[in-house]
Design an enzyme around this catalytic site. Structure first.
Site, PDB file in Angstrom:
ATOM      1  N   LYS A 183      40.481  15.904 -74.372  1.00 25.19           N
ATOM      2  CA  LYS A 183      39.859  15.516 -75.652  1.00 25.19           C
ATOM      3  C   LYS A 183      40.697  16.113 -76.772  1.00 25.19           C
ATOM      4  CE  LYS A 183      35.751  17.475 -77.167  1.00 25.19           C
ATOM      5  NZ  LYS A 183      36.132  18.144 -78.431  1.00 25.19           N
TER       6      LYS A 183
ATOM      7  N   GLU B 208      30.451  14.544 -84.029  1.00 23.41           N
ATOM      8  CA  GLU B 208      29.831  15.842 -84.300  1.00 23.41           C
ATOM      9  C   GLU B 208      29.307  15.928 -85.727  1.00 23.41           C
ATOM     10  OE1 GLU B 208      32.014  19.254 -82.924  1.00 23.41           O
ATOM     11  OE2 GLU B 208      30.661  20.657 -83.932  1.00 23.41           O
TER      12      GLU B 208
HETATM   13  O1  KIV Z   1      34.524  22.720 -77.979  1.00 19.12           O
HETATM   14  C1  KIV Z   1      33.390  22.222 -77.888  1.00 19.12           C
HETATM   15  O2  KIV Z   1      32.441  22.818 -77.367  1.00 19.12           O
HETATM   16  C2  KIV Z   1      33.195  20.873 -78.423  1.00 19.12           C
HETATM   17  C3  KIV Z   1      31.802  20.352 -78.467  1.00 19.12           C
HETATM   18  C4  KIV Z   1      31.050  20.999 -79.567  1.00 19.12           C
HETATM   19  C5  KIV Z   1      31.753  18.890 -78.552  1.00 19.12           C
HETATM   20  O3  KIV Z   1      34.116  20.251 -78.813  1.00 19.12           O
END
Ligand code: KIV
Length: 271
Positions: free
Chosen positions: A120, A189
């Protein structure tokens, strides 16, 4: 009928089918083997090795300091605890922003050294070239829009994003870009619920909300927040299912009392 229940492994195809069948997707963070094993056995669909490990595990104020090596360490530990969930790993700050070749190299290291199933990264149009390159290497990519904690010093605060029309317009455009490039999902988010709903309808891939209201295709929380381990963090979107901070403290206080009183270990606890 549930799409995810009887499958052996959650894949990007299963996640897409879940969106199409209106079956909500559950996602939580994990940073270590033991927690990953519990969450996986409970039936979680996606485990995110989030760069929130920087806050939760290492005690940093932001997500910026965590390194690629540290993310790989956490990710490999999580992967060892998982049988069914899809494991996604955050590309940490500094491991992809400078150029798309670096982004690809970072993504490849994560996949190769941790055994995770996807990565991600935060941003929209600005990171399109990197997303394209990572996808062309066969690595599933998840986007992340709205409040993107790696840009906290640009935003200045952790308040709700895209309340103004211009930012909302850019977010919708970015979501379309990520969708068209072939991302398998997009985290939204801390944005208005109405906007999250509109984005969810406009893209073909699942959206996963955190502070995005009820209409995203799935929900994600930081596990330590859900369990009440991080008790100072209390945003409106967080539902706590336990108050573990207190429970752990009480248990440890009892242990200390027992040790000091020479009550632990007793005869049956000794060899
Ligand atoms: O790093 C993380 O925990 C995240 C979530 C808040 C989606 O990116």
């Amino acid at each position: 009928m549930s799409v995810s229940k009887d499958v052996k492994r959650i894949t990007t195809h299963i996640l897409k089918a879940m969106k199409d069948k209106n079956e909500k997707i559950s996602m939580l963070t994990a940073y270590d083997y033991s927690m990953a094993k519990i969450l996986d056995s409970a039936g979680i669909d996606i485990l995110l090795v989030g760069d929130s490990a920087s806050n939760v595990m290492a005690g940093h104020e932001t997500t910026l300091p965590i390194t690629l090596d540290q993310m790989i360490y956490h990710a490999a530990s999580v992967v060892r605890g998982v049988k069914k969930a899809f494991v996604v790993v955050d590309l940490p700050f500094g491991s992809y922003q400078s150029n798309s070749n670096k982004a690809l190299a970072s993504a490849i290291r994560i996949m190769k050294e941790s055994g995770a199933h996807g990565i991600k990264l935060e941003g929209g149009a600005e990171i399109a070239e990197s997303v394209e390159k990572i996808l062309s290497a066969g690595i599933p990519v998840m986007g992340h829009l709205g409040l993107t904690p790696q840009s906290i010093y640009k935003f200045g605060t952790y308040t709700v994003r895209a309340k103004e029309q211009e930012e909302a317009k850019k977010l919708k455009k970015d979501a379309k870009i990520l969708d068209n490039l072939g991302c398998f999902g997009i985290v939204l988010e801390k944005i208005p619920a109405k906007l999250a709903k509109a984005v969810t309808k406009s893209v073909s891939v699942p959206t996963i909300g955190i502070g995005g209201g009820p209409d995203t295709d799935g929900q994600v929380l930081v596990t330590h927040d859900l369990l009440g381990i991080t008790k100072e963090f209390q945003p409106r979107f967080l539902r706590r299912y336990m108050e573990l901070h207190e429970d752990i403290k009480v248990a440890v206080e009892k242990y200390i009392v027992d040790v000091k009183a020479k009550d632990f270990p007793n005869k049956s606890e000794a060899y």
